[in-house]
Design a protein around this motif. Structure first.
Motif, mmCIF file in Angstrom:
data_model
loop_
_atom_site.group_PDB
_atom_site.id
_atom_site.type_symbol
_atom_site.label_atom_id
_atom_site.label_comp_id
_atom_site.label_asym_id
_atom_site.label_seq_id
_atom_site.Cartn_x
_atom_site.Cartn_y
_atom_site.Cartn_z
ATOM 1 N N ALA A 1 0.826 -1.213 0.000
ATOM 2 C CA ALA A 1 0.000 0.000 0.000
ATOM 3 C C ALA A 1 0.854 1.254 0.000
ATOM 4 O O ALA A 1 0.521 2.245 -0.655
ATOM 5 N N VAL A 2 1.950 1.232 0.746
ATOM 6 C CA VAL A 2 2.862 2.378 0.823
ATOM 7 C C VAL A 2 4.271 1.848 0.644
ATOM 8 O O VAL A 2 4.694 0.925 1.342
ATOM 9 N N ALA A 3 4.996 2.443 -0.309
ATOM 10 C CA ALA A 3 6.312 1.911 -0.677
ATOM 11 C C ALA A 3 7.407 2.949 -0.465
ATOM 12 O O ALA A 3 7.908 3.551 -1.414
ATOM 13 N N GLY A 4 7.744 3.214 0.789
ATOM 14 C CA GLY A 4 8.873 4.095 1.085
ATOM 15 C C GLY A 4 8.579 5.568 0.922
ATOM 16 O O GLY A 4 9.244 6.264 0.154
ATOM 17 N N ILE A 5 7.596 6.070 1.657
ATOM 18 C CA ILE A 5 7.209 7.483 1.553
ATOM 19 C C ILE A 5 8.017 8.333 2.535
ATOM 20 O O ILE A 5 8.198 7.964 3.692
ATOM 21 N N ASP A 6 8.502 9.475 2.045
ATOM 22 C CA ASP A 6 9.184 10.474 2.866
ATOM 23 C C ASP A 6 8.390 11.771 2.813
ATOM 24 O O ASP A 6 8.064 12.253 1.727
ATOM 25 N N LEU A 7 8.090 12.331 3.992
ATOM 26 C CA LEU A 7 7.378 13.607 4.076
ATOM 27 C C LEU A 7 8.002 14.472 5.159
ATOM 28 O O LEU A 7 8.409 13.954 6.214
ATOM 29 N N GLN A 8 8.058 15.773 4.898
ATOM 30 C CA GLN A 8 8.503 16.736 5.897
ATOM 31 C C GLN A 8 7.528 17.892 5.920
ATOM 32 O O GLN A 8 7.337 18.573 4.913
ATOM 33 N N VAL A 9 6.887 18.104 7.068
ATOM 34 C CA VAL A 9 5.899 19.170 7.223
ATOM 35 C C VAL A 9 6.406 20.126 8.295
ATOM 36 O O VAL A 9 6.675 19.716 9.427
ATOM 37 N N ARG A 10 6.528 21.395 7.919
ATOM 38 C CA ARG A 10 7.059 22.389 8.847
ATOM 39 C C ARG A 10 5.955 23.043 9.677
ATOM 40 O O ARG A 10 4.780 23.033 9.298
ATOM 41 N N ALA A 11 6.356 23.589 10.806
ATOM 42 C CA ALA A 11 5.414 24.258 11.709
ATOM 43 C C ALA A 11 4.741 25.419 10.993
ATOM 44 O O ALA A 11 5.378 26.158 10.227
ATOM 45 N N GLY A 12 3.439 25.575 11.213
ATOM 46 C CA GLY A 12 2.696 26.658 10.586
ATOM 47 C C GLY A 12 2.344 26.395 9.145
ATOM 48 O O GLY A 12 1.962 27.321 8.422
ATOM 49 N N SER A 13 2.439 25.145 8.718
ATOM 50 C CA SER A 13 2.158 24.800 7.328
ATOM 51 C C SER A 13 0.755 24.229 7.195
ATOM 52 O O SER A 13 0.238 23.568 8.097
ATOM 53 N N CYS B 1 -3.929 25.426 0.852
ATOM 54 C CA CYS B 1 -2.660 24.804 1.218
ATOM 55 C C CYS B 1 -1.474 25.597 0.670
ATOM 56 O O CYS B 1 -1.555 26.204 -0.394
ATOM 57 N N ASP B 2 -0.375 25.573 1.405
ATOM 58 C CA ASP B 2 0.849 26.193 0.909
ATOM 59 C C ASP B 2 1.814 25.142 0.360
ATOM 60 O O ASP B 2 2.682 25.454 -0.441
ATOM 61 N N HIS B 3 1.655 23.890 0.804
ATOM 62 C CA HIS B 3 2.470 22.792 0.289
ATOM 63 C C HIS B 3 1.566 21.613 -0.067
ATOM 64 O O HIS B 3 0.471 21.474 0.477
ATOM 65 N N VAL B 4 2.047 20.762 -0.962
ATOM 66 C CA VAL B 4 1.253 19.620 -1.399
ATOM 67 C C VAL B 4 2.184 18.483 -1.783
ATOM 68 O O VAL B 4 3.328 18.705 -2.209
ATOM 69 N N ALA B 5 1.690 17.259 -1.585
ATOM 70 C CA ALA B 5 2.393 16.069 -2.049
ATOM 71 C C ALA B 5 1.416 15.236 -2.867
ATOM 72 O O ALA B 5 0.279 15.027 -2.440
ATOM 73 N N ILE B 6 1.852 14.795 -4.033
ATOM 74 C CA ILE B 6 1.031 13.939 -4.884
ATOM 75 C C ILE B 6 1.525 12.511 -4.722
ATOM 76 O O ILE B 6 2.689 12.199 -5.008
ATOM 77 N N ILE B 7 0.639 11.639 -4.219
ATOM 78 C CA ILE B 7 0.980 10.240 -3.973
ATOM 79 C C ILE B 7 0.252 9.357 -4.980
ATOM 80 O O ILE B 7 -0.965 9.468 -5.136
#
Length: 327
Positions: A93-105, A276-282
């Motif tokens: 279902a998930v194959a090695g996902i990396d995410l970084q979310v900063r404070a106030g995002s 949103c100010d940031h986005v990730a497409i999975i």
């Protein structure tokens, strides 16, 4: 003869085990009102003596939407997912996902059905153990120290299941006391949240009798009652009417402006672009693009970029039987 009628709030009917009910205070706004949030509408005055005549239509000016204020690029990373992997039997279902979310995002996750969005959020919040990888929230390992980590997180899960034989007031009270709030604080915050989400008239009704949209709103209120540092929301606007969606969006924007962090999944590309100010497409359990909205969408719209990465449109061929009606 004057008859005095005493009114009570649904929140006042809940008995706390070790403290007497506190009188309901006046609900204060969740955050200071923004004096610039509403502009005076422009009106066009037409003299009553004007003679109607044909005029050439002027081209309509295209007003660009205001850009979303980006989170501070130097702000600390408050949600860090590294190498997340989850398998269900032979299926990954998930194959090695990396995410970084900063404070106030205000961070959005988008992807087609079955892409692994819900699985990823469930692992981040400690609801689903990963097969590999690590998750840290404000520097705390979610799986090594789950109690400390979960104090910082408010969760609106997918396929949410609530104690629907409780009233809305009882559910809020239970959620607040479960998070360690005292009797007075939980009652005051419940009143504030009920007013903010438009649930005041429904607090004395069983949650089982709520509509899908009302259920979503009471669940979101329960996720926010302990004032978490991070909100993780899986499809928060699903089944929510447009007016309520605007109210919820404003609440979340003020929360982010005050230093909170929102990580949400949604299928609404327009919503993601607006808030949103940031986005990730999975797609298929991997992150194909991530960054600011402007960086990810490039010269196209976010929807066009998403369709491009997700494999494009499927051309429906055949199905001629659908064009010959059965009657």
């Amino acid at each position: 003869m004057v008859t005095t009628v005493q009114t009570t709030s649904p929140l006042d009917t809940i008995e706390a085990p070790h403290s007497p009910p506190a009188p309901r205070s006046v609900a204060a706004p969740l955050s200071p009102a923004d004096p610039h949030s509403q502009a005076d509408p422009q009106t066009l005055t037409v003299p009553s003596t004007a003679v109607p005549r044909q005029k050439k239509r002027k081209p309509v000016a295209v007003v660009e939407r205001p850009t979303v204020e980006l989170a501070d690029p130097l702000a600390p990373v408050v949600v860090r997912a590294s190498g997340l992997m989850k398998k269900f039997g032979p299926n990954t279902a998930v194959a090695g996902i990396d995410l970084q979310v900063r404070a106030g995002s205000f961070y959005g996750i988008v992807g087609p059905n079955g892409a692994g969005k819900t699985t990823t959020l469930s692992m981040i919040t400690g609801l689903l153990r990963p097969n590999a990888g690590s998750i840290h929230v404000h520097g705390i390992d979610v799986w090594a120290k789950p109690v400390q980590a979960k104090r910082l997180i408010g969760v609106l899960p997918d396929r949410l299941r609530l104690f629907d034989r409780l009233t809305g007031a009882q559910l809020l009270y239970y959620s607040g006391t479960l998070r360690g709030l005292d009797n007075r604080a939980v009652r005051e915050r419940s009143a504030d949240l009920a007013a903010a989400f438009g649930l005041e008239d429904a607090l004395n009704r069983l949650v089982a009798d709520y509509s899908a949209g009302m259920t979503k709103k009471i669940a979101l209120a329960c996720a926010m009652i302990h004032s978490p540092r991070v909100l993780v929301l899986d499809e928060p606007f699903e089944s929510v009417d447009p007016v309520s969606a605007v109210n919820v969006t404003e609440i979340l924007q003020k929360y982010v402006a005050s230093g909170g962090t929102v990580l949400l999944s949604s299928h609404g590309m327009d919503l993601i672009q607006r808030v949103c100010d940031h986005v990730a497409i999975i797609v298929q359990g991997t992150v194909l693009a991530s960054g600011t909205i402007a960086d990810v969408r490039g010269t196209s719209t976010l929807e066009e970029r998403f369709i491009e990465l997700a494999g494009g449109r499927t051309v429906a061929e055949g199905m001629e039987w659908l064009h010959s009606f059965s009657d």
